[in-house]
Structure formats: C-alpha cells, structure tokens
Motif scaffolding. Structure first.
Motif, PDB file in Angstrom:
ATOM      1  N   SER A 270       0.742  -0.670   0.158  1.00  0.00           N
ATOM      2  CA  SER A 270      -0.263  -0.239  -0.011  1.00  0.00           C
ATOM      3  C   SER A 270       0.981   0.866  -0.006  1.00  0.00           C
ATOM      4  N   ASP A 271       0.530   2.530   0.067  1.00  0.00           N
ATOM      5  CA  ASP A 271       0.941   3.728  -0.126  1.00  0.00           C
ATOM      6  C   ASP A 271       2.022   3.619   1.034  1.00  0.00           C
ATOM      7  N   GLY A 272       0.962   3.411   1.986  1.00  0.00           N
ATOM      8  CA  GLY A 272       2.076   3.594   3.346  1.00  0.00           C
ATOM      9  C   GLY A 272       3.799   3.694   3.432  1.00  0.00           C
ATOM     10  N   LEU A 273       3.936   2.261   2.691  1.00  0.00           N
ATOM     11  CA  LEU A 273       5.343   1.651   2.662  1.00  0.00           C
ATOM     12  C   LEU A 273       5.557   3.322   1.512  1.00  0.00           C
ATOM     13  N   GLN A 274       5.154   4.129   1.335  1.00  0.00           N
ATOM     14  CA  GLN A 274       6.213   5.722   0.316  1.00  0.00           C
ATOM     15  C   GLN A 274       6.557   6.834   1.527  1.00  0.00           C
ATOM     16  N   PHE A 275       5.967   6.568   2.427  1.00  0.00           N
ATOM     17  CA  PHE A 275       6.723   7.227   3.897  1.00  0.00           C
ATOM     18  C   PHE A 275       8.371   7.597   3.779  1.00  0.00           C
ATOM     19  N   LEU A 276       8.501   5.944   3.214  1.00  0.00           N
ATOM     20  CA  LEU A 276      10.057   5.475   3.172  1.00  0.00           C
ATOM     21  C   LEU A 276      10.252   6.241   1.461  1.00  0.00           C
ATOM     22  N   THR A 277      11.572   6.661   1.008  1.00  0.00           N
ATOM     23  CA  THR A 277      11.561   6.858  -0.412  1.00  0.00           C
ATOM     24  C   THR A 277      11.878   5.686  -1.107  1.00  0.00           C
ATOM     25  N   ASN A 278      11.998   5.915  -2.427  1.00  0.00           N
ATOM     26  CA  ASN A 278      12.570   4.498  -2.315  1.00  0.00           C
ATOM     27  C   ASN A 278      14.021   4.115  -2.741  1.00  0.00           C
ATOM     28  N   ALA A 279      14.842   5.053  -2.524  1.00  0.00           N
ATOM     29  CA  ALA A 279      16.069   5.310  -2.364  1.00  0.00           C
ATOM     30  C   ALA A 279      16.275   4.191  -0.486  1.00  0.00           C
ATOM     31  N   GLN A 280      15.446   4.270  -0.115  1.00  0.00           N
ATOM     32  CA  GLN A 280      15.565   4.578   1.558  1.00  0.00           C
ATOM     33  C   GLN A 280      15.455   2.716   1.202  1.00  0.00           C
ATOM     34  N   ILE A 281      14.329   2.523   0.690  1.00  0.00           N
ATOM     35  CA  ILE A 281      13.575   1.404   0.443  1.00  0.00           C
ATOM     36  C   ILE A 281      14.718   0.530  -0.205  1.00  0.00           C
ATOM     37  N   GLU A 282      15.372   0.941  -1.207  1.00  0.00           N
ATOM     38  CA  GLU A 282      16.093   0.356  -1.694  1.00  0.00           C
ATOM     39  C   GLU A 282      17.427  -0.004  -0.927  1.00  0.00           C
ATOM     40  N   LYS A 283      17.513   0.537   0.414  1.00  0.00           N
ATOM     41  CA  LYS A 283      18.625   0.505   0.637  1.00  0.00           C
ATOM     42  C   LYS A 283      18.550  -0.855   1.691  1.00  0.00           C
ATOM     43  N   VAL A 284      17.402  -1.127   1.832  1.00  0.00           N
ATOM     44  CA  VAL A 284      17.213  -2.160   2.713  1.00  0.00           C
ATOM     45  C   VAL A 284      17.145  -2.824   2.087  1.00  0.00           C
ATOM     46  N   LEU A 285      17.003  -3.223   0.949  1.00  0.00           N
ATOM     47  CA  LEU A 285      16.583  -4.072  -0.363  1.00  0.00           C
ATOM     48  C   LEU A 285      18.025  -5.120  -0.261  1.00  0.00           C
ATOM     49  N   GLN A 286      18.785  -3.588  -0.481  1.00  0.00           N
ATOM     50  CA  GLN A 286      20.195  -4.462  -1.124  1.00  0.00           C
ATOM     51  C   GLN A 286      21.356  -4.731   0.207  1.00  0.00           C
ATOM     52  N   ARG A 287      20.705  -4.291   1.652  1.00  0.00           N
ATOM     53  CA  ARG A 287      21.608  -5.224   2.573  1.00  0.00           C
ATOM     54  C   ARG A 287      21.067  -5.667   2.932  1.00  0.00           C
ATOM     55  N   TYR A 288      19.358  -6.552   2.929  1.00  0.00           N
ATOM     56  CA  TYR A 288      19.241  -7.625   3.806  1.00  0.00           C
ATOM     57  C   TYR A 288      18.709  -8.787   2.658  1.00  0.00           C
ATOM     58  N   ARG A 289      19.386  -8.926   1.481  1.00  0.00           N
ATOM     59  CA  ARG A 289      19.165  -9.142  -0.082  1.00  0.00           C
ATOM     60  C   ARG A 289      18.746 -10.823   0.364  1.00  0.00           C
ATOM     61  N   LYS A 290      20.194 -11.147   0.857  1.00  0.00           N
ATOM     62  CA  LYS A 290      20.414 -13.023   1.342  1.00  0.00           C
ATOM     63  C   LYS A 290      19.798 -13.331   2.306  1.00  0.00           C
ATOM     64  N   THR A 291      19.343 -12.202   3.251  1.00  0.00           N
ATOM     65  CA  THR A 291      18.769 -12.550   4.153  1.00  0.00           C
ATOM     66  C   THR A 291      16.669 -13.304   3.981  1.00  0.00           C
ATOM     67  N   ARG A 292      16.510 -13.896   4.736  1.00  0.00           N
ATOM     68  CA  ARG A 292      15.006 -14.492   4.658  1.00  0.00           C
ATOM     69  C   ARG A 292      13.723 -13.269   4.160  1.00  0.00           C
ATOM     70  N   SER A 293      12.848 -13.614   3.545  1.00  0.00           N
ATOM     71  CA  SER A 293      11.756 -12.065   3.585  1.00  0.00           C
ATOM     72  C   SER A 293      11.396 -12.212   4.530  1.00  0.00           C
ATOM     73  N   THR A 294      11.138 -12.219   6.063  1.00  0.00           N
ATOM     74  CA  THR A 294      10.852 -12.447   7.155  1.00  0.00           C
ATOM     75  C   THR A 294      11.675 -11.217   7.640  1.00  0.00           C
ATOM     76  N   GLU A 295      12.986 -11.469   7.000  1.00  0.00           N
ATOM     77  CA  GLU A 295      13.668 -10.386   7.796  1.00  0.00           C
ATOM     78  C   GLU A 295      13.446  -9.669   7.150  1.00  0.00           C
ATOM     79  N   ILE A 296      13.632  -8.933   5.891  1.00  0.00           N
ATOM     80  CA  ILE A 296      13.397  -8.291   5.611  1.00  0.00           C
ATOM     81  C   ILE A 296      12.251  -6.828   5.684  1.00  0.00           C
ATOM     82  N   ALA A 297      10.775  -7.944   5.880  1.00  0.00           N
ATOM     83  CA  ALA A 297      10.009  -7.529   6.318  1.00  0.00           C
ATOM     84  C   ALA A 297       9.964  -6.456   7.513  1.00  0.00           C
TER      85      ALA A 297
END
Length: 347
Positions: free
Chosen positions: A209-236
């Motif tokens: 939902s658009d509630g996630l977009q209180f983070l910028t795309n750059a902030q979301i991208e940073k989290v996904l990049q850092r935890y891309r090798k972990t489980r999806s639960t950790e990313i969430a």
C-alpha cells in the motif's frame, strides 16, 4: 536424520501496521503454498473513513481472493487467459461494492485500491487500480512496475518540466488524490499488461500500500540491498523498523508482501501429456450481503420421554422452495435436511 526439502521457488512474507491512524483500512493476503509453482497476492487499501474504507478493502480482498483461488486450481488454464481473468475479478469486486452501497447508503463514497501480482514459475502477471505500488528490486535497483493512478505522476512531470518548484511538488496537497479506484462505478484506469514480466533468480517483488512510501525509493532500495540474502521475514521486519524510526505523526496504514524469487527455472512442457482442464465455470454471487434478521434457524422439536411410544409418521415429500419465491413457507421444517451455504454477513 531429518530430511529437508530444497529451497522453495518463492520465499514470501507479509508485514502490516496501523501506523498513526485510528483504524486499519488496508487488507492483504498472500497464497503461496510450499512446493507450488504458482501463487498470488491480493492487496486493497480502503478509503472512505471508519466503517466504510475498512469494509471496502475487505469486500475487495474477499471477492478477488476467492475468485483467484478457484482459477489457480488449474494454473495452465489461468495462464491461458490471465489478463482477462484478472480484469474480470476486478470487475466482480467493483460490482460487489456497488451492490453493498445500494443496500447500505451510509457507505456511499467508500472505495479501495487493488493490486494483484500473480506469479507462475518465472512469469509475473499483475492488475492494479489506484496508487498501491508494485516494486521490482533487481541488480541493486528498485523500480515501480505498475502505473500510479494518482495526481503524483502529473505533479512530478510539472516539476521535471520546470513548471513547479521541487519543494512545492514534493509537498503538494493533491499528490495523493486518486484518479482511478474501485468504488462501484466505472473504473477509469486499469493497469493489466497483456504479457507477463519474466523474473530472474534473485529478484525481489514488493507489493504494498502507499503507506510504505513514507520511505523514499532510495530508503527502500537500501534495505533490500542490505538484506537481500536474508529470508523474506527479515526483510519485512527491517522495512517496518525503518518506518518506525521515521516517527511520522501522519504515518498511513502500512501493508506489504515481500516475494523473493529463489528459482526462476521453467518446467519442460514439450513431453507433458495433454490433459483436460478440471476447471468449470464458477457460479457467481456466492458472497451475499444479508441482514442478520433474515437468517432464520429452525428450532428442533424436543425429544419425547424415554418411555413414550411414538408412532412413526408417514413419509412426506417436501418440494424445494424456488429461488424466485424465497418467502414461501415449508410445511414441516423437521423433514427438511438443511444444507449449509456460504454467507458473508457484513454488519
């Protein structure tokens, strides 16, 4: 020794939060059975205030999920007509909203966005109405796959063209005004590509939902990049943590599903024997909105005393009440075997 299966094709986890709002208007569910080669997510972000937006999102989710669950009984048949089926389920949900507002005038004006990513092996289909984003994270870069049916793209275009100051554009009050949404009326815009997107191993799909977009795309991208090798639960969990750190008093409801693609292989179907589809036409209008006072449950007759002699009554044939005349009385309810039906009651 405990036998462990290979890593599943999809690693899926969802996150949800009420944010700073007084009530939750998001509704989300994901269906990815372990070992399956296909799955889907349904997300609806309600609008219209308490006792309306939350109802709208639940109606949309219920109708879309039940319809897709039926179609996914035969994945090959679904994929043969995927765009058509996805458009039909959106129309069905929209029609159900229309029927609800007709019988509940106090909910007039309620509505919900819809975004549904449907995955079959390495192929991603989707349908979306509204501003709920569908992201793809690939090779360290985040991109939005679906259209944004709000004023935000037009405002951003004006900023890019030099017609509006960037700071004014970023905080413009009309950014979140929707130009398409499910409200029981004509749907102005639907994003439903005719061909699927081919996914790769290592891709991460985020439906939110658009509630996630209180983070910028750059902030979301940073989290996904850092935890891309972990489980999806950790990313969430990390995405929810980052939103919590913002401490925004206007934080909207948050809901999202993270889908990690571990296996992008395609099954060889050249030698597969042809088989007849098991899917039949699904009956429509299985979900019915009724008032509680219309639910009549027959009261069983009291049992006779143990020493009483009861004559066996002659067998009676009770005719079925036709649907066109539901108020017709049945002579003796005790002789009728009641078959439970699926009824969704919305108070």
């Amino acid at each position: 020794m405990i036998w462990r299966s290979r890593e599943p094709r999809y690693d899926v986890a969802s996150g949800i939060s009420q944010g700073a709002r007084d009530y939750q208007e998001d509704a989300i569910t994901a269906d990815f059975p372990v070992g399956a080669e296909a799955g889907f997510v349904v997300l609806a972000d309600g609008m219209g205030g308490h006792a309306a937006g939350d109802v709208a999102s639940k109606i949309v989710l219920t109708e879309v999920f039940s319809e897709l669950k039926f179609h996914f009984a035969d994945v090959a048949a679904f994929e043969a007509k995927a765009p058509e089926i996805l458009r039909n389920v959106a129309d069905l949900a929209n029609e159900t909203l229309r029927q609800h507002t007709r019988t509940h005038p106090e909910t007039e004006g309620m509505g919900a966005t819809l975004v549904v990513p449907a995955l079959v092996e390495n192929r991603l289909y989707w349908i979306s109405v509204g501003d709920s984003p569908l992201f793809l994270f690939r090779s360290g870069k985040l991109s939005q796959l679906n259209e944004d049916h709000s004023m935000a793209p037009q405002i951003d275009f004006m900023v890019k063209s030099g017609l509006m100051d960037p700071e004014i554009g970023a905080n413009h009050p009309d950014r979140n005004c929707l130009i398409s949404v499910l409200m029981g009326t004509r749907i102005p815009k639907i994003d439903c590509p005719g061909k699927p997107l081919e996914l790769r191993a290592g891709d991460i799909v985020v439906c939110s939902s658009d509630g996630l977009q209180f983070l910028t795309n750059a902030q979301i991208e940073k989290v996904l990049q850092r935890y891309r090798k972990t489980r999806s639960t950790e990313i969430a969990e990390r995405l929810l943590d980052e939103l919590g750190k913002l401490g925004d008093p206007d934080q909207d409801n948050i809901s999202f599903t993270v889908i990690k693609v571990n296996d992008a292989s395609v099954r060889d179907k050249t030698n597969a024997p042809p088989r007849r589809s098991a899917v039949v036409q699904r009956p429509k209008r299985l979900t019915t909105v009724v008032s509680p006072e219309h639910l009549v449950i027959p009261v069983p007759k009291p049992a006779p005393p143990p020493d009483a002699v009861v004559a066996k009554p002659p067998r009676k044939v009770v005719e079925q009440v036709p649907e066109s005349n539901p108020d017709q009385a049945v002579e003796d309810l005790s002789t009728v075997r009641l078959r439970p039906k699926r009824v969704t009651v919305i108070k």
